[in-house]
Design a protein around this motif. Structure first.
Motif, PDB file in Angstrom:
ATOM      1  N   THR A   1      -6.218   0.923  -3.905  1.00 57.63           N
ATOM      2  CA  THR A   1      -5.873   2.323  -4.146  1.00 57.63           C
ATOM      3  C   THR A   1      -4.888   2.435  -5.312  1.00 57.63           C
ATOM      4  OG1 THR A   1      -4.317   2.113  -2.330  1.00 57.63           O
ATOM      5  CG2 THR A   1      -6.362   3.247  -1.861  1.00 57.63           C
ATOM      6  N   ALA A   2      -4.201   1.330  -5.606  1.00 56.43           N
ATOM      7  CA  ALA A   2      -3.358   1.276  -6.806  1.00 56.43           C
ATOM      8  C   ALA A   2      -3.116  -0.184  -7.145  1.00 56.43           C
ATOM      9  CB  ALA A   2      -2.027   1.982  -6.561  1.00 56.43           C
TER      10      ALA A   2
ATOM     11  N   ILE B   1       5.129  -5.029   2.743  1.00 54.04           N
ATOM     12  CA  ILE B   1       5.410  -6.408   3.120  1.00 54.04           C
ATOM     13  C   ILE B   1       6.872  -6.496   3.488  1.00 54.04           C
ATOM     14  CG2 ILE B   1       5.502  -8.767   2.298  1.00 54.04           C
ATOM     15  CD1 ILE B   1       2.996  -8.322   0.826  1.00 54.04           C
ATOM     16  N   ASP B   2       7.112  -6.830   4.726  1.00 52.07           N
ATOM     17  CA  ASP B   2       8.455  -6.792   5.266  1.00 52.07           C
ATOM     18  C   ASP B   2       9.215  -8.064   4.913  1.00 52.07           C
ATOM     19  OD1 ASP B   2      10.159  -5.139   6.826  1.00 52.07           O
ATOM     20  OD2 ASP B   2      10.096  -6.708   8.355  1.00 52.07           O
ATOM     21  N   ARG B   3       8.524  -9.171   5.038  1.00 52.68           N
ATOM     22  CA  ARG B   3       9.120 -10.442   4.671  1.00 52.68           C
ATOM     23  C   ARG B   3       8.027 -11.348   4.170  1.00 52.68           C
ATOM     24  NH1 ARG B   3      13.441 -13.078   8.944  1.00 52.68           N
ATOM     25  NH2 ARG B   3      14.960 -11.389   8.868  1.00 52.68           N
ATOM     26  N   ALA B   4       8.375 -12.287   3.312  1.00 53.20           N
ATOM     27  CA  ALA B   4       7.398 -13.269   2.866  1.00 53.20           C
ATOM     28  C   ALA B   4       8.124 -14.558   2.582  1.00 53.20           C
ATOM     29  CB  ALA B   4       6.685 -12.781   1.610  1.00 53.20           C
ATOM     30  N   GLY B   5       7.494 -15.662   2.891  1.00 54.71           N
ATOM     31  CA  GLY B   5       8.121 -16.943   2.627  1.00 54.71           C
ATOM     32  C   GLY B   5       7.609 -17.995   3.579  1.00 54.71           C
ATOM     33  N   PRO B   6       8.167 -19.197   3.465  1.00 52.98           N
ATOM     34  CA  PRO B   6       7.747 -20.255   4.383  1.00 52.98           C
ATOM     35  C   PRO B   6       8.148 -19.896   5.817  1.00 52.98           C
ATOM     36  CG  PRO B   6       9.510 -21.004   2.928  1.00 52.98           C
ATOM     37  CD  PRO B   6       9.131 -19.655   2.470  1.00 52.98           C
TER      38      PRO B   6
ATOM     39  N   VAL C   1      -1.218  -0.075   3.035  1.00 56.91           N
ATOM     40  CA  VAL C   1      -0.090  -0.937   2.674  1.00 56.91           C
ATOM     41  C   VAL C   1       0.115  -0.784   1.168  1.00 56.91           C
ATOM     42  CG1 VAL C   1       0.869  -3.260   2.789  1.00 56.91           C
ATOM     43  CG2 VAL C   1      -0.924  -2.593   4.390  1.00 56.91           C
ATOM     44  N   GLU C   2       1.375  -0.707   0.742  1.00 59.08           N
ATOM     45  CA  GLU C   2       1.612  -0.596  -0.699  1.00 59.08           C
ATOM     46  C   GLU C   2       2.669  -1.581  -1.170  1.00 59.08           C
ATOM     47  OE1 GLU C   2       2.048   3.755  -1.048  1.00 59.08           O
ATOM     48  OE2 GLU C   2       4.019   3.505  -0.130  1.00 59.08           O
ATOM     49  N   GLY C   3       2.780  -1.700  -2.480  1.00 56.85           N
ATOM     50  CA  GLY C   3       3.780  -2.594  -3.070  1.00 56.85           C
ATOM     51  C   GLY C   3       3.565  -4.050  -2.711  1.00 56.85           C
ATOM     52  N   ILE C   4       2.293  -4.472  -2.695  1.00 58.57           N
ATOM     53  CA  ILE C   4       1.993  -5.835  -2.255  1.00 58.57           C
ATOM     54  C   ILE C   4       2.079  -6.802  -3.429  1.00 58.57           C
ATOM     55  CG2 ILE C   4       0.289  -7.321  -1.158  1.00 58.57           C
ATOM     56  CD1 ILE C   4      -0.977  -4.585  -0.176  1.00 58.57           C
ATOM     57  N   ALA C   5       2.938  -7.802  -3.309  1.00 61.00           N
ATOM     58  CA  ALA C   5       2.993  -8.875  -4.298  1.00 61.00           C
ATOM     59  C   ALA C   5       2.683 -10.172  -3.579  1.00 61.00           C
ATOM     60  CB  ALA C   5       4.368  -8.928  -4.935  1.00 61.00           C
ATOM     61  N   LEU C   6       1.602 -10.805  -3.981  1.00 59.55           N
ATOM     62  CA  LEU C   6       1.182 -12.052  -3.333  1.00 59.55           C
ATOM     63  C   LEU C   6       0.896 -13.083  -4.402  1.00 59.55           C
ATOM     64  CD1 LEU C   6      -1.758 -11.016  -0.991  1.00 59.55           C
ATOM     65  CD2 LEU C   6       0.567 -11.448  -0.286  1.00 59.55           C
TER      66      LEU C   6
ATOM     67  N   ASN D   1       2.342  -5.070  -7.096  1.00 59.14           N
ATOM     68  CA  ASN D   1       2.354  -3.648  -6.824  1.00 59.14           C
ATOM     69  C   ASN D   1       0.988  -3.114  -6.391  1.00 59.14           C
ATOM     70  OD1 ASN D   1       4.245  -1.759  -6.571  1.00 59.14           O
ATOM     71  ND2 ASN D   1       4.895  -1.894  -8.716  1.00 59.14           N
ATOM     72  N   LEU D   2       0.298  -3.945  -5.649  1.00 54.68           N
ATOM     73  CA  LEU D   2      -1.037  -3.566  -5.169  1.00 54.68           C
ATOM     74  C   LEU D   2      -0.884  -2.639  -3.968  1.00 54.68           C
ATOM     75  CD1 LEU D   2      -4.215  -4.216  -5.076  1.00 54.68           C
ATOM     76  CD2 LEU D   2      -3.585  -5.892  -3.351  1.00 54.68           C
TER      77      LEU D   2
END
Lengths: 343, 398
Positions: free
Chosen positions: B85-86, B247-252, B48-53, B37-38
């Motif tokens: 920022t969060a 983040i619209d999509r994430a993965g291999p 950019v918000e709601g970043i999970a990495l 939730n970065l």
């Protein structure tokens, strides 16, 4: 590979030795030459008799020795100050004079002098430095405000030059309306000269410059990282805010010392670091700080010698001599830089 | 969803590299770099918000997305140049803000965009700068520091550049020097902002291959941004696609890059990107076809592109569904007639193509005929009969 490293180290040792020898030679010349010429024999006896009553002894101990020490010390301080500003702005032609810092200091010192003289108050050496420091920081603040919005080498310099002009104009204005008795004093000083610096001033100046230099040496590691740009410096662990503040304060103190006692002196702050980088073939701060100090000392000793002796007994202002030698160096640096960036 | 796709990747890769035990332990442990939730941005403005990495040692995480999507902002937050920022960034389970400057510098290093222009600095000195967190107050290098510098320069293959002025080397060499500098910091996390942007294709491949090998060998986690999709697809373990502030999509890559996604991600309204082959084509010309191209096996592609450049709408056929020509024909042709893969072209399809061909002003045949495409010979012969059969070179007259 190690062979090249050895050769570099040899070069550095050689350069430092040469600078020290040059400085000693120039100091000897400065002692010997002047409106009253002294032979080596007279010089030695005079040097041996500190506080002696002979004319030679008085000339050497009261006039020439403090003056040459001041030239060496303040010249060194000025070029280290220039080197710090060049690192800060990553701009090889930044310096206290072109950025208007010297003129800012000149203005506040002039105001303080007139104020004190007109009321008959004594102005101490430390007070002069404090006044000059306030002016330096003020002018620096203005340049930084403008530089924050303006990127690029040319605009920064133009901005500094403009601030310098404004400060000089106000100084001239103030001097014009100052009382007659003050003007002689002020006029001499505002053109720049190492004359009139005595032992008490020298003591205060050397303490201030010495302390600032020690601090500067401890900043050299961060400066090395900062040469790659602030983002890289930050990623390597440099505390950017603290580092930048220290750099600005130190360069202001160093140039304030010079302006307080010798007035604004042009080109030393740009030309000497440029020459030293070329001589040592590196910009490593740990080497450049002592190199600039020695180089600046030599440069000012030479310029002061010329200012005193060429049209003796009339003295030239130190700035006109430093400009004659410094400006071509700066132009040369710009030309070389232009060649490098051109495809 | 993001974490799910990522863990599939981990299982797949662990199966190749390590034992089951290692894999299980890896699951329980903290990822080297983790965000939840970065939100990143400037001041109070989120970019950019709601970043999970999650970044894992030995893996490359690659950010893709349109210009201005916030890739650099995210990277600058990951190296703590910008505050979040969060939310927070966790490095080895500790909040990034809890690290001291020097400690953090031994944990992560960066290769940034923008070219540093240090005056009078030799390449070796640039690499040496990376030892910053390890040297004393005056920054004098110890024998060990020196050995590290040489080691890193050797690994990156720039020993011969040691004494060259950093400003006087090529862009490709410069990126290598900067990579060596970053490695010298002995980081566990390496952040690279568009490291290949100024390089020619050879140097792009060299750099990425080198990075890939070093990352695996030293078990460094890499997070980088790239614009070269076809390369990101080949070198990244995980793609993170940023669009419209999230983040619209994430993965291999093979899961992320499915048909038509890139056009959506970048909001492409003209032109196409074929995810499978990593090929971009200019947009299709609509309108009645003026030229009929009988292609196949890749021979038609140059002709399609030439026609597209000249602005001549064309039809292509008959192509089997598995033909190499097909992606380009579909991307560029106004009409494409296809038939099933691995089968002979049917007379019905040939008949359909013939009707299109008869309405065209010219016919170009780029292919030779065999058993499977023997029906196409009829097309060529019909073209000859009508006197409109031309060679690819004769197109200008057409």
């Amino acid at each position: 590979m190690t062979e090249q490293r050895e050769r570099r180290i040899q070069r550095i040792i050689l350069c430092f030795t040469a600078l020290v020898l040059l400085m000693l030679a120039l100091a000897a010349l400065n002692l010997a030459c002047g409106s009253a010429s002294l032979s080596p024999g007279e010089l030695l006896t005079a040097l041996g008799s500190a506080g002696g009553k002979s004319t030679a002894s008085r000339i050497v101990w009261d006039i020439r020795l403090p003056r040459l020490l001041a030239a060496a010390l303040l010249g060194g301080a000025l070029s280290v100050s220039g080197f710090l500003l060049q690192t800060f702005f990553s701009n090889p032609i930044a310096g206290p004079f072109v950025l208007g810092v010297s003129s800012g200091a000149k203005l506040t010192v002039a105001l303080t002098m007139i104020f004190c003289l007109s009321r008959g108050l004594p102005l101490s050496a430390a007070g002069m430095i404090a006044a000059a420091f306030a002016g330096s920081v003020l002018a620096m603040g203005l340049v930084l405000l403008a530089a924050g919005k303006l990127r690029g080498m040319a605009r920064l310099i133009v901005c500094g030059v403009m601030i310098g002009y404004i400060c000089s104009a106000i100084t001239d204005f103030v001097v014009t309306f100052a009382e007659d008795s003050n003007i002689v004093n002020l006029h001499n000083w505002s053109l720049g000269s190492f004359s009139g610096i005595g032992w008490p001033e020298l003591r205060v100046a050397s303490l201030t410059v010495g302390a600032a230099l020690v601090w500067t040496v401890f900043l050299s590691k961060s400066m090395g990282a900062y040469q790659l740009g602030e983002s890289y410096a930050g990623s390597m662990g440099v505390n950017l805010r603290r580092f930048r503040t220290a750099l600005i304060l130190l360069s202001s103190v160093l140039s304030a010392c010079v302006t307080a006692f010798a007035g604004p002196i042009s080109f030393v702050g740009i030309a000497v670091p440029g020459l030293m980088k070329g001589l040592f073939r590196t910009a490593k701060p740990l080497l450049m700080i002592p190199a600039c100090f020695l180089g600046g000392g030599c440069f000012c000793l030479l310029c002061d010698l010329i200012a005193r002796t060429v049209f003796s007994p009339t003295e030239l202002s130190i700035s006109s001599v430093t400009a004659v030698f410094g400006a071509p160096v700066v132009i040369g640096m710009l030309l070389r830089r232009g060649k490098k960036t051109a495809p | 969803m993001n974490t799910d796709t990522l863990s599939t990747l981990n299982t797949e890769d662990a199966g190749r590299g390590g034992s089951r035990e290692v894999r299980n332990r890896g699951r329980q442990e903290e990822a080297l770099l983790r965000t939840e939730n970065l939100a990143v941005g400037y001041g109070k403005q989120n970019v950019v918000e709601g970043i999970a990495l999650r970044a894992e040692p030995g893996k490359i995480l690659c950010l893709i997305g349109p210009n201005g999507a916030g890739k650099s902002t995210l990277l600058r937050t990951l190296i703590r140049e910008l505050p979040p920022t969060a939310g927070a960034v966790w490095l080895e389970g500790r909040n990034l803000n809890g690290y001291g400057d020097r400690e953090l510098a031994t944990m992560r290093a960066a290769v940034l965009t923008g070219r540093p222009e240090p005056e009078m600095m030799r390449c070796e000195e640039v690499v040496e700068a990376g030892r910053y967190p390890y040297t004393g107050r005056l920054g004098i290098l110890s024998r060990e520091d020196r050995a590290r510098v040489r080691e890193c320069m050797e690994q990156v293959g720039i020993l011969s550049l040691a004494d060259r002025d950093f400003q006087c080397i090529s862009d490709g060499q410069r990126q290598r020097v900067l990579l060596a500098r970053a490695l010298c910091q002995e980081p566990k996390l390496l952040v690279l902002d568009e490291p290949t942007s100024f390089l020619d294709i050879r140097h792009k491949l060299d750099f990425l291959q080198l990075l890939r090998d070093l990352i695996r060998e030293k078990q460094i986690a890499a997070v980088m941004s790239m614009h070269e999709l076809e390369l990101a697809q080949r070198f990244a373990d995980t793609l993170i696609c940023i669009r419209d502030g999230r983040i619209d999509r994430a993965g291999p890559p093979e899961e992320v890059l499915t048909g038509g996604y890139i056009e959506r991600l970048y909001g492409m309204d003209r032109g196409t990107y074929d995810c499978l082959t990593g090929t971009a084509e200019a947009g299709r010309l609509t309108g009645a076809p003026k030229v009929f191209v009988i292609g196949g096996g890749g021979s038609g592609i140059p002709v399609y592109r030439k026609l597209r450049r000249q602005g001549i709408p064309f039809a292509a056929g008959v192509l089997q569904e598995n033909d190499l020509d097909l992606p380009a024909a579909r991307a560029l042709g106004s009409l494409v007639i296809t038939d099933r893969a691995f089968e002979r072209i049917s007379p019905e399809k040939a008949e359909e193509a013939l009707r299109v061909l008869e309405r065209c002003e010219s016919v170009i045949c780029t292919v030779s005929f065999g058993d499977q495409n023997r029906e196409n010979r009829r097309l060529m012969e019909r073209g000859k009969e009508l006197g409109i059969l031309r060679t690819a070179d004769g197109m200008e007259e057409a």
